[in-house]
Design a protein around this motif. Structure first.
Motif, PDB file in Angstrom:
ATOM      1  N   UNK A   1      46.253 -46.810  65.854  1.00 31.31           N
ATOM      2  CA  UNK A   1      47.663 -46.544  65.346  1.00 31.31           C
ATOM      3  C   UNK A   1      47.952 -45.228  66.181  1.00 31.31           C
ATOM      4  N   UNK A   2      47.284 -44.138  66.202  1.00 33.52           N
ATOM      5  CA  UNK A   2      47.606 -43.031  66.448  1.00 33.52           C
ATOM      6  C   UNK A   2      48.063 -43.045  67.910  1.00 33.52           C
ATOM      7  N   UNK A   3      47.351 -43.728  68.814  1.00 32.48           N
ATOM      8  CA  UNK A   3      47.720 -43.825  70.128  1.00 32.48           C
ATOM      9  C   UNK A   3      48.867 -44.410  70.278  1.00 32.48           C
ATOM     10  N   UNK A   4      49.421 -45.648  69.677  1.00 37.06           N
ATOM     11  CA  UNK A   4      50.498 -46.343  69.774  1.00 37.06           C
ATOM     12  C   UNK A   4      51.733 -45.636  69.407  1.00 37.06           C
ATOM     13  N   UNK A   5      51.359 -44.673  68.155  1.00 41.87           N
ATOM     14  CA  UNK A   5      52.671 -43.865  67.523  1.00 41.87           C
ATOM     15  C   UNK A   5      52.650 -42.794  68.628  1.00 41.87           C
ATOM     16  N   UNK A   6      51.712 -42.130  69.208  1.00 42.19           N
ATOM     17  CA  UNK A   6      52.009 -41.122  70.338  1.00 42.19           C
ATOM     18  C   UNK A   6      52.999 -41.690  71.536  1.00 42.19           C
ATOM     19  N   UNK A   7      52.729 -42.845  71.817  1.00 42.28           N
ATOM     20  CA  UNK A   7      53.426 -43.429  72.991  1.00 42.28           C
ATOM     21  C   UNK A   7      54.843 -43.624  72.335  1.00 42.28           C
ATOM     22  N   UNK A   8      55.038 -44.305  71.369  1.00 40.96           N
ATOM     23  CA  UNK A   8      56.292 -44.300  70.774  1.00 40.96           C
ATOM     24  C   UNK A   8      57.367 -43.247  70.399  1.00 40.96           C
ATOM     25  N   UNK A   9      56.466 -42.090  70.116  1.00 44.25           N
ATOM     26  CA  UNK A   9      57.193 -40.961  69.633  1.00 44.25           C
ATOM     27  C   UNK A   9      57.357 -39.906  71.008  1.00 44.25           C
ATOM     28  N   UNK A  10      56.367 -40.112  71.899  1.00 49.56           N
ATOM     29  CA  UNK A  10      56.511 -39.339  73.051  1.00 49.56           C
ATOM     30  C   UNK A  10      57.893 -39.953  74.009  1.00 49.56           C
ATOM     31  N   UNK A  11      57.975 -41.315  74.160  1.00 47.11           N
ATOM     32  CA  UNK A  11      58.995 -41.943  74.854  1.00 47.11           C
ATOM     33  C   UNK A  11      60.159 -41.760  74.071  1.00 47.11           C
ATOM     34  N   UNK A  12      60.216 -41.732  72.629  1.00 51.46           N
ATOM     35  CA  UNK A  12      61.190 -41.526  71.885  1.00 51.46           C
ATOM     36  C   UNK A  12      61.767 -40.086  72.062  1.00 51.46           C
ATOM     37  N   UNK A  13      61.068 -39.081  72.312  1.00 42.93           N
ATOM     38  CA  UNK A  13      61.557 -37.993  72.773  1.00 42.93           C
ATOM     39  C   UNK A  13      62.117 -37.728  74.224  1.00 42.93           C
ATOM     40  N   UNK A  14      61.656 -38.698  75.115  1.00 41.69           N
ATOM     41  CA  UNK A  14      62.127 -38.691  76.202  1.00 41.69           C
ATOM     42  C   UNK A  14      63.529 -39.166  76.195  1.00 41.69           C
ATOM     43  N   UNK A  15      63.829 -40.129  75.230  1.00 41.25           N
ATOM     44  CA  UNK A  15      65.184 -40.699  74.985  1.00 41.25           C
ATOM     45  C   UNK A  15      66.138 -39.472  74.487  1.00 41.25           C
ATOM     46  N   UNK A  16      65.475 -38.825  73.424  1.00 39.30           N
ATOM     47  CA  UNK A  16      66.127 -37.799  72.893  1.00 39.30           C
ATOM     48  C   UNK A  16      66.845 -36.362  73.995  1.00 39.30           C
ATOM     49  N   UNK A  17      65.775 -36.432  74.909  1.00 39.17           N
ATOM     50  CA  UNK A  17      66.130 -35.292  75.923  1.00 39.17           C
ATOM     51  C   UNK A  17      67.113 -35.908  76.830  1.00 39.17           C
ATOM     52  N   UNK A  18      67.347 -37.114  77.135  1.00 39.92           N
ATOM     53  CA  UNK A  18      68.270 -37.920  77.944  1.00 39.92           C
ATOM     54  C   UNK A  18      69.660 -37.725  77.131  1.00 39.92           C
ATOM     55  N   UNK A  19      69.614 -37.967  75.673  1.00 33.31           N
ATOM     56  CA  UNK A  19      70.680 -38.115  74.758  1.00 33.31           C
ATOM     57  C   UNK A  19      71.074 -36.847  74.615  1.00 33.31           C
ATOM     58  N   UNK A  20      70.275 -35.702  75.024  1.00 37.24           N
ATOM     59  CA  UNK A  20      70.903 -34.205  74.653  1.00 37.24           C
ATOM     60  C   UNK A  20      71.898 -33.924  75.991  1.00 37.24           C
TER      61      UNK A  20
END
Length: 406
Positions: free
Chosen positions: A127-146
């Motif tokens: 689970x932690x590995x999957x969460x890390x990918x999800x949140x890491x790419x989510x943060x990339x999305x937030x950077x783009x949206x910033x």
């Protein structure tokens, strides 16, 4: 790379969430001329409706797990349309009415996709590995949206609407690619039986002591994040006098979160998610204490605040879902629906800071002041410390371990 295929959807979901919670209030106030008090009321009402629907959506997803992919696809399509509509309101419709309607639609679609997505991740092995990918790419999305909307809105007024239309189209393409990767290449979730009726579901959740111990600290922590998220662009523009740098500051914040996420993941495996979450809360308090003493021209110190608070955000994103997944059984949809309800209740309450600030005399574009500083920087520290204190209820039911089993 199956975890990456799962995590890719985190990027467009985050790209949609950031404008809904951070940028749209400032966009409608400063570019579309909507007054601060009615804007805050619209945000509160839309977020309250969104909050109330989340447990129901989670329960319905639990009742029909075989239909989850279809519901996610439908929700993604509606979200794409509502995302564009929020940026491009028609001139013939009252701004406040359009914002209210599109927010309700966008929130509902985002909730449907996000709850199913979180439940999917909680059912994966590692689970932690999957969460890390999800949140890491989510943060990339937030950077783009910033960065991109900030650059668009700082440009020539005549070019804003066409560029927002192009941005909305790019978002639609990314959403389509992410959904394809998820449905075709992501690891399958462990099959679970459909949950029982509504009454049995909530009876099981209410009797879950670790879950009950997480609810209050999660809500208080969510409130500590939601208030500065709502007020960040106002603080940057009026307290620091640096509205042109808002995209850079947001990028510092989310970039620090992205960089810190692998460290939180590694530390959670060694020390356990609970200890790491508390450490992240302390780091956030230190950052916002710094923001409370800044004024015009304090750009480098505020960048440091953004980096510290952003690094702490990584813990807020990655660790509570892992703790929740460990506490839940077969009712993952309802459990994550309950967590998203609390997060959106926090956002609804944060929206009320806008009419409160208006009542205290704050007007966007006319400088900051004590009321803006207290709301943006001091209140988050108070709620973070309260969240840390109330985590003792969780530890009473779950022994603190030195590592994670997920």
């Amino acid at each position: 790379m199956s975890n990456a295929a799962y995590g890719l959807l985190g990027a467009p979901l985050a790209m949609a969430a950031l404008p809904l919670f951070v940028q749209l209030p400032a966009y409608y106030a400063t570019h579309l001329g909507m007054a601060l008090a009615p804007l805050g009321v619209v945000l509160f009402a839309a977020r309250l409706i969104d909050m109330l629907q989340d447990p129901l959506l989670g329960h319905l997803l639990d009742r029909a797990p075989a239909q989850r992919r279809r519901w996610m696809t439908l929700g993604a399509g509606i979200l794409v349309l509502a995302f564009a509509a929020l940026w491009l309101p028609p001139a013939s419709v009252p701004t406040g009415a359009w914002l209210a309607l599109m927010l309700v639609i966008a929130y509902g679609a985002h909730s449907l996709v996000n709850i199913a997505y979180l439940a999917w991740g909680a059912q994966l092995s590692g689970t932690i590995g999957a969460v890390a990918w999800r949140e890491g790419l989510g943060l990339a999305g937030m950077l783009t949206a910033s960065l991109i909307p900030a650059a668009i809105l700082a440009g020539e007024p005549a070019q804003i609407r066409p560029r927002l239309a192009a941005y909305s189209l790019a978002f639609a393409v990314l959403m389509a690619v992410a959904m394809f990767a998820l449905l075709r290449h992501a690891p399958a979730a462990q099959q679970r039986h459909a949950s029982s009726g509504w009454h049995d579901t909530w009876r099981a959740l209410s009797s879950n002591r670790p879950l009950r111990g997480l609810l209050l600290p999660y809500f208080l922590n969510a409130l500590s994040v939601a208030i500065p998220a709502t007020l960040a662009l106002f603080y940057i523009a009026d307290q620091l006098g640096a509205s042109q740098l808002s995209g850079i500051f947001l990028a510092c914040y989310f970039g620090a979160a992205a960089c810190g996420l692998p460290a939180w993941t590694a530390l959670a495996r060694k020390w356990g998610p609970l200890r790491c979450w508390r450490l992240g809360m302390l780091l956030s308090v230190a950052g916002f204490c710094g923001a409370a003493v800044l004024g015009k021209g304090d750009l480098i110190p505020y960048a440091a605040v953004c980096i510290a608070a952003g690094a702490a955000l990584g813990a807020d994103l990655a660790l509570p879902p892992v703790m929740l997944g460990q506490a839940l059984g077969d009712r993952l949809g309802a459990g994550f629906g309950l967590f998203t309800l609390l997060g959106k209740l926090a956002l609804a309450i944060a929206g009320l800071t806008l009419p409160l600030l208006a009542w205290l005399g704050y007007t966007p574009g006319h400088g900051g002041g004590a009321s803006l500083v207290v709301a943006y920087a001091v209140l988050p520290c108070v709620f973070k410390l309260l969240a840390m204190a109330t985590l003792g209820r969780y530890t009473a039911y779950v022994p603190v371990t030195t590592g994670s089993t997920t």
